[in-house]
Design a protein around this motif. Structure first.
Motif, PDB file in Angstrom:
ATOM      1  N   GLN A 195     -11.670 -32.928  26.728  1.00 46.66           N
ATOM      2  CA  GLN A 195     -11.953 -33.820  27.240  1.00 46.66           C
ATOM      3  C   GLN A 195     -12.204 -35.205  27.577  1.00 46.66           C
ATOM      4  O   GLN A 195     -12.420 -35.851  28.880  1.00 46.66           O
ATOM      5  N   GLU A 196     -11.203 -35.484  26.238  1.00 48.87           N
ATOM      6  CA  GLU A 196     -10.425 -37.237  26.978  1.00 48.87           C
ATOM      7  C   GLU A 196      -9.163 -37.381  27.538  1.00 48.87           C
ATOM      8  O   GLU A 196      -9.039 -38.099  27.476  1.00 48.87           O
ATOM      9  N   MET A 197      -8.422 -35.833  27.786  1.00 52.33           N
ATOM     10  CA  MET A 197      -7.743 -36.061  28.975  1.00 52.33           C
ATOM     11  C   MET A 197      -8.345 -36.574  30.099  1.00 52.33           C
ATOM     12  O   MET A 197      -8.960 -36.470  30.377  1.00 52.33           O
ATOM     13  N   PRO A 198      -6.831 -37.706  31.006  1.00 51.40           N
ATOM     14  CA  PRO A 198      -6.896 -37.955  31.730  1.00 51.40           C
ATOM     15  C   PRO A 198      -7.494 -36.576  32.932  1.00 51.40           C
ATOM     16  O   PRO A 198      -7.198 -35.779  32.596  1.00 51.40           O
ATOM     17  N   ASP A 199      -8.313 -36.735  33.779  1.00 55.62           N
ATOM     18  CA  ASP A 199      -8.837 -35.977  34.711  1.00 55.62           C
ATOM     19  C   ASP A 199      -8.090 -35.269  35.772  1.00 55.62           C
ATOM     20  O   ASP A 199      -8.203 -33.782  35.572  1.00 55.62           O
ATOM     21  N   LYS A 200      -6.635 -35.846  35.873  1.00 56.50           N
ATOM     22  CA  LYS A 200      -5.344 -35.446  36.431  1.00 56.50           C
ATOM     23  C   LYS A 200      -4.731 -34.014  35.315  1.00 56.50           C
ATOM     24  O   LYS A 200      -4.227 -32.999  36.220  1.00 56.50           O
ATOM     25  N   VAL A 201      -4.805 -35.027  34.522  1.00 54.57           N
ATOM     26  CA  VAL A 201      -3.441 -33.917  33.420  1.00 54.57           C
ATOM     27  C   VAL A 201      -5.081 -32.405  33.398  1.00 54.57           C
ATOM     28  O   VAL A 201      -4.552 -31.571  33.012  1.00 54.57           O
ATOM     29  N   ARG A 202      -6.073 -32.053  33.164  1.00 55.10           N
ATOM     30  CA  ARG A 202      -7.298 -31.216  32.543  1.00 55.10           C
ATOM     31  C   ARG A 202      -7.342 -30.709  34.026  1.00 55.10           C
ATOM     32  O   ARG A 202      -7.388 -29.416  33.617  1.00 55.10           O
ATOM     33  N   GLU A 203      -7.110 -31.311  35.153  1.00 54.58           N
ATOM     34  CA  GLU A 203      -7.377 -30.420  35.730  1.00 54.58           C
ATOM     35  C   GLU A 203      -6.158 -29.440  36.088  1.00 54.58           C
ATOM     36  O   GLU A 203      -5.698 -28.103  36.664  1.00 54.58           O
ATOM     37  N   GLN A 204      -5.111 -30.097  35.604  1.00 55.02           N
ATOM     38  CA  GLN A 204      -3.479 -29.133  36.005  1.00 55.02           C
ATOM     39  C   GLN A 204      -3.226 -27.928  35.063  1.00 55.02           C
ATOM     40  O   GLN A 204      -3.697 -27.174  34.992  1.00 55.02           O
ATOM     41  N   ILE A 205      -4.089 -28.409  33.829  1.00 55.95           N
ATOM     42  CA  ILE A 205      -4.375 -27.359  33.079  1.00 55.95           C
ATOM     43  C   ILE A 205      -5.125 -26.094  32.723  1.00 55.95           C
ATOM     44  O   ILE A 205      -4.335 -24.904  33.085  1.00 55.95           O
ATOM     45  N   ILE A 206      -5.776 -26.470  33.663  1.00 56.28           N
ATOM     46  CA  ILE A 206      -7.045 -25.423  34.452  1.00 56.28           C
ATOM     47  C   ILE A 206      -6.392 -24.768  35.297  1.00 56.28           C
ATOM     48  O   ILE A 206      -6.497 -23.537  35.340  1.00 56.28           O
ATOM     49  N   ALA A 207      -5.250 -25.399  35.964  1.00 60.06           N
ATOM     50  CA  ALA A 207      -4.837 -24.429  37.149  1.00 60.06           C
ATOM     51  C   ALA A 207      -4.161 -23.443  36.710  1.00 60.06           C
ATOM     52  O   ALA A 207      -3.663 -22.763  36.949  1.00 60.06           O
ATOM     53  N   SER A 208      -3.337 -23.924  35.652  1.00 58.07           N
ATOM     54  CA  SER A 208      -2.400 -22.740  35.451  1.00 58.07           C
ATOM     55  C   SER A 208      -2.435 -21.998  34.302  1.00 58.07           C
ATOM     56  O   SER A 208      -2.051 -20.477  33.872  1.00 58.07           O
ATOM     57  N   VAL A 209      -4.273 -21.751  34.021  1.00 59.05           N
ATOM     58  CA  VAL A 209      -5.030 -20.857  33.543  1.00 59.05           C
ATOM     59  C   VAL A 209      -5.511 -19.396  34.328  1.00 59.05           C
ATOM     60  O   VAL A 209      -5.725 -20.001  35.141  1.00 59.05           O
ATOM     61  N   PRO A 210      -4.749 -18.478  34.151  1.00 61.12           N
ATOM     62  CA  PRO A 210      -5.358 -17.497  35.021  1.00 61.12           C
ATOM     63  C   PRO A 210      -6.469 -17.418  35.008  1.00 61.12           C
ATOM     64  O   PRO A 210      -6.695 -16.758  36.107  1.00 61.12           O
ATOM     65  N   VAL A 211      -7.084 -17.020  34.509  1.00 61.60           N
ATOM     66  CA  VAL A 211      -8.172 -16.841  34.509  1.00 61.60           C
ATOM     67  C   VAL A 211      -9.485 -18.670  35.097  1.00 61.60           C
ATOM     68  O   VAL A 211     -10.342 -18.134  35.696  1.00 61.60           O
ATOM     69  N   GLN A 212      -8.624 -19.731  35.755  1.00 59.94           N
ATOM     70  CA  GLN A 212      -9.158 -20.755  36.267  1.00 59.94           C
ATOM     71  C   GLN A 212      -9.838 -21.287  35.114  1.00 59.94           C
ATOM     72  O   GLN A 212     -11.167 -22.679  36.016  1.00 59.94           O
ATOM     73  N   ARG A 213      -9.774 -22.117  34.188  1.00 62.59           N
ATOM     74  CA  ARG A 213     -11.339 -22.759  33.792  1.00 62.59           C
ATOM     75  C   ARG A 213     -10.802 -22.245  31.823  1.00 62.59           C
ATOM     76  O   ARG A 213      -9.677 -22.182  31.580  1.00 62.59           O
ATOM     77  N   LEU A 214     -11.303 -23.819  31.312  1.00 66.40           N
ATOM     78  CA  LEU A 214     -10.741 -23.750  29.549  1.00 66.40           C
ATOM     79  C   LEU A 214     -11.792 -23.046  28.915  1.00 66.40           C
ATOM     80  O   LEU A 214     -12.818 -22.403  29.225  1.00 66.40           O
ATOM     81  N   GLY A 215     -11.192 -22.644  27.950  1.00 66.20           N
ATOM     82  CA  GLY A 215     -11.909 -21.082  26.150  1.00 66.20           C
ATOM     83  C   GLY A 215     -12.687 -23.146  26.310  1.00 66.20           C
ATOM     84  O   GLY A 215     -13.578 -24.052  25.758  1.00 66.20           O
ATOM     85  N   GLN A 216     -13.738 -21.724  25.339  1.00 66.65           N
ATOM     86  CA  GLN A 216     -15.270 -22.203  24.898  1.00 66.65           C
ATOM     87  C   GLN A 216     -15.118 -22.388  23.239  1.00 66.65           C
ATOM     88  O   GLN A 216     -14.767 -21.472  22.601  1.00 66.65           O
ATOM     89  N   ALA A 217     -15.233 -23.219  23.037  1.00 59.97           N
ATOM     90  CA  ALA A 217     -15.113 -23.262  21.420  1.00 59.97           C
ATOM     91  C   ALA A 217     -16.308 -22.090  20.771  1.00 59.97           C
ATOM     92  O   ALA A 217     -16.156 -21.112  19.317  1.00 59.97           O
ATOM     93  N   ASN A 218     -17.590 -21.480  21.579  1.00 65.92           N
ATOM     94  CA  ASN A 218     -17.997 -20.221  20.528  1.00 65.92           C
ATOM     95  C   ASN A 218     -17.553 -18.927  21.041  1.00 65.92           C
ATOM     96  O   ASN A 218     -17.779 -18.120  20.382  1.00 65.92           O
ATOM     97  N   GLU A 219     -16.535 -19.076  22.063  1.00 62.81           N
ATOM     98  CA  GLU A 219     -15.430 -17.896  22.109  1.00 62.81           C
ATOM     99  C   GLU A 219     -14.688 -17.484  20.716  1.00 62.81           C
ATOM    100  O   GLU A 219     -14.456 -16.824  20.660  1.00 62.81           O
ATOM    101  N   ILE A 220     -14.273 -19.030  20.408  1.00 59.53           N
ATOM    102  CA  ILE A 220     -13.053 -18.495  19.331  1.00 59.53           C
ATOM    103  C   ILE A 220     -13.740 -18.510  18.106  1.00 59.53           C
ATOM    104  O   ILE A 220     -13.527 -17.152  16.968  1.00 59.53           O
ATOM    105  N   ALA A 221     -15.330 -18.689  18.008  1.00 63.00           N
ATOM    106  CA  ALA A 221     -16.320 -18.462  17.194  1.00 63.00           C
ATOM    107  C   ALA A 221     -16.522 -17.159  17.088  1.00 63.00           C
ATOM    108  O   ALA A 221     -16.287 -16.313  15.925  1.00 63.00           O
ATOM    109  N   ARG A 222     -16.788 -16.702  18.285  1.00 64.65           N
ATOM    110  CA  ARG A 222     -16.722 -14.880  17.816  1.00 64.65           C
ATOM    111  C   ARG A 222     -15.677 -13.857  17.867  1.00 64.65           C
ATOM    112  O   ARG A 222     -15.864 -12.943  17.320  1.00 64.65           O
TER     113      ARG A 222
END
Length: 247
Positions: A195-222
């Protein structure tokens, strides 16, 4: 399926982000949780309060897991309070990202000590107790960066890659003892660091992920809960939770 009610887990770095989510998810299944923290006592107390509010049981224990004496105290306090230890989740980690030419020896050693050497400390101290459990589980939180590398992350990627090799070797040694050892490798998860990353960097990361979103901490927890509850025949594996970013 293993009945988790009244099992006891230590979650290192359990007061924030992924660690906090793991602590609360395990507690929902009846696990008694030791929330380890390094310095953020208020966050640790908040996690403990959330667990108790949901009817679970938890305590917060301060320890620098890169310090072997602190780890001995962490294990002793766990056994003194709960009388057993069944699950160890090695989640504690830090980053000190710099290109290699700017990376100091201190930057290197701090990341290796906290992210990799700490796992030697915790497992060596916890293992006698885990071997007594009928559901011994060791889960090491690695990273996609340990699989792909990352620009400016030679120290972090070395530690997380080392953790994968460590997991496989220890799994071989402990399989006959019915203690499973697995690694969870998150991709980019929506934590404070991202969340502390610049918006542009975060948007680039999301664009590179096939499902087009960031993961959630509770998904790791499950995923950690799955390995604890349903993972009797799973050991030495890397569970990749990254939205398809690394296959």
């Amino acid at each position: 399926m293993i009945e988790l009610a009244d099992k006891v887990a230590i979650v290192t770095g359990g007061s924030r982000g992924i660690g906090s989510a793991i602590s609360t998810e395990l507690a929902k299944s009846g696990v008694k949780v030791v929330v380890n923290y390094h310095s953020d006592v208020e966050s640790a107390k908040k996690v403990v309060a959330e667990v108790k509010a949901a009817g679970g049981e938890a305590i917060a224990v301060q320890a620098d897991v890169s310090n072997s004496e602190d780890v001995l105290s962490l294990i002793e306090q766990t056994i003194n309070h709960f009388g057993q230890l069944d699950i160890l989740v090695n989640n504690a980690g830090i980053t000190k990202d710099k290109t290699f030419r700017k990376l100091s020896q201190d930057d290197w050693h701090q990341v290796i000590n906290v992210n990799l050497n700490s796992v030697y400390n915790t497992i060596s101290s916890a293992l006698p107790h885990l071997l007594e459990s009928d559901a011994g589980r060791i889960i090491n939180i690695s990273s996609i960066i340990g699989q792909t590398g990352g620009f400016g992350q030679t120290n972090y990627s070395a530690a997380k890659a080392g953790l994968i090799g460590y997991t496989k070797s220890l799994a071989l040694e402990l399989a006959r003892k019915q203690v499973t050892v697995n690694a969870v490798c998150p991709g980019f998860i929506e934590t404070e660091m991202v969340q502390e990353m610049p918006d542009k960097v975060r948007e680039q990361i999301i664009a590179s992920v096939p499902v087009q979103r960031l993961g959630q901490a509770n998904e790791i927890a499950r995923s950690v809960l799955f390995l604890c509850r349903d993972g009797e025949y799973i050991t030495g594996q890397q569970l990749n939770i990254n939205g398809g970013l690394y296959m």
